[in-house]
Write an enzyme that holds these catalytic residues in place. Structure first.
Site, short mmCIF file in Angstrom:
data_model
loop_
_atom_site.label_atom_id
_atom_site.label_comp_id
_atom_site.label_asym_id
_atom_site.label_seq_id
_atom_site.Cartn_x
_atom_site.Cartn_y
_atom_site.Cartn_z
N ASP A 149 0.85 -1.19 0.00
CA ASP A 149 0.00 0.00 0.00
C ASP A 149 0.88 1.24 0.00
OD1 ASP A 149 -2.23 1.87 0.82
OD2 ASP A 149 -3.31 -0.02 1.01
N HIS A 222 -4.45 6.46 3.03
CA HIS A 222 -4.95 5.19 2.51
C HIS A 222 -4.31 3.98 3.19
CE1 HIS A 222 -5.49 1.96 -0.49
NE2 HIS A 222 -6.52 2.65 -0.95
N SER A 567 -10.82 -0.73 -2.00
CA SER A 567 -9.62 -0.65 -1.15
C SER A 567 -9.98 -0.93 0.30
CB SER A 567 -9.01 0.74 -1.21
OG SER A 567 -8.19 0.90 -2.31
#
Ligand SMILES: *[C@@H]1O[C@H](CO)[C@@H](O)[C@H](O)[C@H]1NC(C)=O
Ligand SMILES: *[C@@H]1O[C@H](CO)[C@@H](O)[C@H](O)[C@H]1NC(C)=O
Ligand SMILES: *[C@@H]1O[C@H](CO)[C@@H](O)[C@H](O)[C@H]1NC(C)=O
Ligand SMILES: *[C@@H]1O[C@H](CO)[C@@H](O)[C@H](O)[C@H]1NC(C)=O
Ligand SMILES: *[C@@H]1O[C@H](CO)[C@@H](O)[C@H](O)[C@H]1NC(C)=O
Length: 778
Positions: A149, A222, A567
């Site tokens: 990620d 994220h 995600s």
């Protein structure tokens, strides 16, 4: 072209013919025998040297030598050099790395799937089962989950290691230090961290260090969000700007995290637009993760259209992970609602779609005629208790903005302050401006608040965004009502009532409009996605190096944030995998996937079939086998197991003979339908086909399973034998599924391939082992 410019700036001395040079991945398959790491590097170097003019040039062109499980290297090559290499002995394939194609697919959710406490009798029952599951799995304690990620914010309380036992002995990874990240940032929860940017920098020049940290630290949010969704500790009293207050927890709160940062800001673009992830960097990360000893990989990265397996870095990396019995979960993508939009379709990956949870952030819009519309938002900004003038964005644009349907998108600079000041503005989704940016444009033009209107394709999934002004998001049906109201009166007025968090929203789950759909474009005989999990408006930890909207114009800093995407659903499934792996350490990655898929649910919390975001029944091209149910998956009864060799045979059959050099394809390999997959898809059936599946008993020693079938419309389906007898655990039984077109000559209405859906199950009175099927006619 950017590639070329940067090369001229930074690497000029190296280059004779800049225009054609690119990063290629030279792939040798797997490693055979026990070579020392430096021998492998020498070996790769010798190949490079054979096409390069000098030792120095060869060394400078090499980005990565993949040495652990993956055998190959990434280097800057001209097309001629690439061709030469591809013709050499032992080279399996040479393919250009895809530039700027891979992007990130951007806690209530655990209560919703029955992993946390809720309310009511039903919930109490769930709670008990759940506690059992978590306790059995020891909360994932010995399981290591690798996150591929964009880094982590290590100070988040979600990554505290308080009270955790020692790091599992099997761990072989490192804590790579860098900017704002030192060895004390790893602990017994964040047991490893690394970062990869050679590919990124070879394309873009050196990382702009004001936009990201050259280290595993997350400057975006994220990576922190996904990592804490998998394995965040239980943290009490958290909220996102006051919304969704309560306890945040990952699905496997004691599992260990290993961070592999591979995604970086897109140069010259605002952070809101997201990150880009280079294939050669991802391959290096996955190769290290395999050697480090992770048990599960969670990869919320993909492309909007997939590449064939032999040219798909994530697929190749994931195949090596599978060979090492690591379970890989990937996001299906956010390119819905159109068909054939799915990424990460390889059958050795668990491909995860996204759906809603039963929590809403209700922020009503009240119109001057008294009509109240149910919007959603998590903005902390509130309007005064009074009515404001209401306008439709397309009616208040500056001269020169085209008066077509983009005029309502509230793109930057499009609104006329003279016509907007002091008013509420209805903007539509779509166009260049992202949702947050539309609000920023309204604010710039002096608007007091805004209404984010769905287009018909967004249906009723309402993005609960932390806008920078009073705001709410409404469905496309409500957009019509608002526009009709505006047309009906000289002085349209409205107000937004401050939002609040509502639990037990119904119906839930429904499929998010953005979730990418099948059919699978790489192999129409593999049904994808595999499963769905929570991905709409999910609360989890966030980076304090970013704002909740990721906008540079937003000065706020938050510890927890609400975010949407496949995600977010992928790490939910990765967490469930971690728990299953803890309970069943000897299960293969295919067995774990099978357990999740065959126990998945198909009904929502009002007892009706799960719908899409417009209220129409959803189908397996959206949810695969259904919504994941971790407690049921712990005891699936039967599993469809698949070995690494099965995958190689499968690849032989679809004409990819090259992913493992040590394997020779037999003359005849089983058709791809016959891969022992827990779901079934048959594309372009001519008349009749018979497919074989094998189930392994993982339930009670002695059991009898009965089959039942729901045939797809237009087909008949027979399962033989229709009863399976087991007398020990681990016993395997095969059966045949014969699918026959009822009317093979039926002329098709149009050229589009039309699928019909059905299912078959095995039931022993305790377990219901269900497989969805999709069939189309030739
Ligand atoms: C790591 O950084 C923190 C904060 O800057 C500092 O307190 C700590 O001493 C550093 N640890 C090491 C091992 O350098
Ligand atoms: C680095 O990024 C900042 C912020 O986006 C920008 O202002 C600056 O011009 C960039 N520097 C370079 C060298 O591109
Ligand atoms: C929760 O946090 C809020 C705001 O930070 C604080 O006022 C409140 O006392 C906290 N509640 C508990 C139970 O810790
Ligand atoms: C609207 O008009 C602009 C400028 O003429 C054009 O670029 C754009 O494609 C149009 N959009 C649609 C949806 O027609
Ligand atoms: C699991 O695998 C290990 C090592 O292969 C073996 O020693 C052990 O007996 C197995 N456990 C079960 C329950 O099958």
């Amino acid at each position: 072209m950017r590639f070329c410019v940067f090369f001229l700036l930074f690497l000029l001395p190296l280059l004779a013919s800049c225009a054609e040079r690119k990063v290629y991945i030279v792939y040798f398959g797997g490693h055979s025998g026990q070579k020392a790491l430096h021998e492998i590097e020498d070996y790769h170097h010798s190949y490079l040297l054979s096409v390069k003019a000098s030792e120095e040039e060869a060394r400078d062109s090499l980005l990565y030598s993949y040495k652990h499980s993956i055998n190959g290297f990434a280097a800057v090559l001209s097309p001629q050099e690439a061709t030469k290499l591809s013709e050499m002995d032992e080279v399996v394939s040479v393919f250009p790395s895809q530039r700027k194609k891979h992007t990130l697919h951007t806690t209530r959710s655990w209560e919703f799937v029955g992993l946390e406490k809720g309310l009511g009798r039903e919930q109490l029952k769930k709670q008990k089962k759940t506690r059992n599951l978590l306790e059995k799995a020891r909360y994932g304690d010995q399981i290591i989950v690798g996150m591929v990620d964009n880094g982590v914010w290590p100070e988040s309380k979600s990554f505290s290691d308080e009270g955790m036992g020692p790091i599992p002995k099997s761990w072989k990874g490192i804590c790579q230090t860098g900017v704002a990240f030192n060895s004390s940032d790893c602990n017994r929860k964040l047991i490893g961290a690394r970062y990869y940017l050679k590919g990124y920098e070879s394309d873009n020049g050196p990382l702009n260090t004001t936009t990201d940290y050259r280290s595993p630290r997350d400057k975006d949010g994220h990576g922190t969000h996904t990592a804490s969704t998998v394995a965040g500790r239980r943290v009490h009293n958290v909220s996102a700007l006051g919304y969704a207050p309560g306890t945040a927890s990952g699905g496997a709160p004691l599992a260990r995290l290993a961070i592999y940062k591979v995604c970086w800001p897109i140069p010259g673009q605002t952070k809101v637009k997201g990150n880009t992830c280079y294939e050669e960097d991802m391959l290096a990360a996955i190769d290290d993760a395999i050697a480090d000893g992770v048990h599960v990989l969670s990869i919320s990265i993909g492309t909007s259209t997939p590449f064939t397996y032999a040219k798909d870095g994530i697929a190749i990396g994931a195949l090596h992970a599978t060979k090492n019995n690591i379970v890989v979960a990937c996001s299906a993508g956010n390119s819905g609602p159109g068909p054939s939009t799915l990424s990460n379709p390889a059958p050795w990956i668990i491909t995860v779609g996204a759906s809603s949870v039963d929590r809403a952030f209700v922020t009503p819009l009240v119109l001057g005629n008294g009509m109240k519309l149910m919007g959603e938002s998590v903005t902390p900004y509130k309007l005064k208790k009074k009515m404001y003038p209401l306008v439709f964005a397309a009616d208040v644009v500056v001269p020169g903005v085209p008066k077509n349907n983009t005029a309502a998108n509230c793109n930057f600079g499009s609104l006329d302050p003279k016509k907007v000041k002091g008013k509420l503005v209805l903007c539509l989704r779509g166009g260049i401006a992202l949702r947050i940016e539309k609000g920023i444009e309204v604010k710039r033009a002096g608007g007091v608040g805004f209404i984010l209107g769905n287009t018909p394709e967004n249906g009723f999934d309402l993005p609960a965004d932390p806008h920078l002004l009073p705001a709410t998001a409404v469905s496309s049906e409500d957009v019509t009502k608002i526009r009709n109201y505006i047309k009906s009166t000289k002085k349209p007025m409205a107000t937004i009532i401050p939002g609040r968090t509502v639990l037990h929203a119904k119906p839930a789950p429904f499929m998010a409009s953005f979730t990418s759909r099948g059919p699978n474009t790489i192999d129409p005989n593999i049904l994808k996605p595999d499963i769905t999990g929570p991905g709409l408006n999910i609360l989890a930890a966030w980076s304090e190096g970013s704002s909740p909207t990721r906008s540079e114009l937003d000065p706020r800093v938050v510890k927890y944030n609400i975010f949407s995407g496949t995600s977010m659903s992928c790490p939910h499934v990765a967490a469930a995998v971690a728990l299953l792996k803890a309970i069943h350490p000897n299960w293969s990655s295919a067995a774990i996937r099978s357990a999740l898929m065959t126990t998945a649910g198909l009904v929502n919390n009002i007892g009706k079939p799960i719908t899409d975001s417009s209220g129409n029944p959803a189908n397996p091209f959206q949810y695969g086998s259904g919504h994941f149910r971790p407690t049921k998956a712990a005891d699936p009864g039967l599993v469809y197991d698949t070995t690494y060799t099965d995958y190689l045979l499968y690849l032989c059959n679809i004409g990819v003979k090259s992913l493992d050099s040590s394997f020779n394809c037999p003359k005849v390999s089983p058709s791809s339908n016959n891969l022992n997959y827990p779901s079934l898809q048959i594309s372009k059936l001519k008349r009749k086909v018979t497919i074989t599946r094998t189930v392994t008993n993982v339930g009670s020693a002695r059991s009898i399973y009965f089959s039942s079938v729901k045939s797809p419309v237009g087909f008949s389906v027979r399962v033989e034998p229709s009863i399976l007898y087991f007398n020990h655990v681990g016993q395997k039984k095969s059966f045949c599924i014969t699918v026959e077109a009822r009317n093979p000559k039926a002329s098709k209405k149009n050229d589009a391939e039309e699928y019909a859906f059905g299912w078959y199950t095995w039931n022993d009175g305790i377990h219901n082992v269900r497989s969805p099927m999709a069939v189309s006619l030739a």
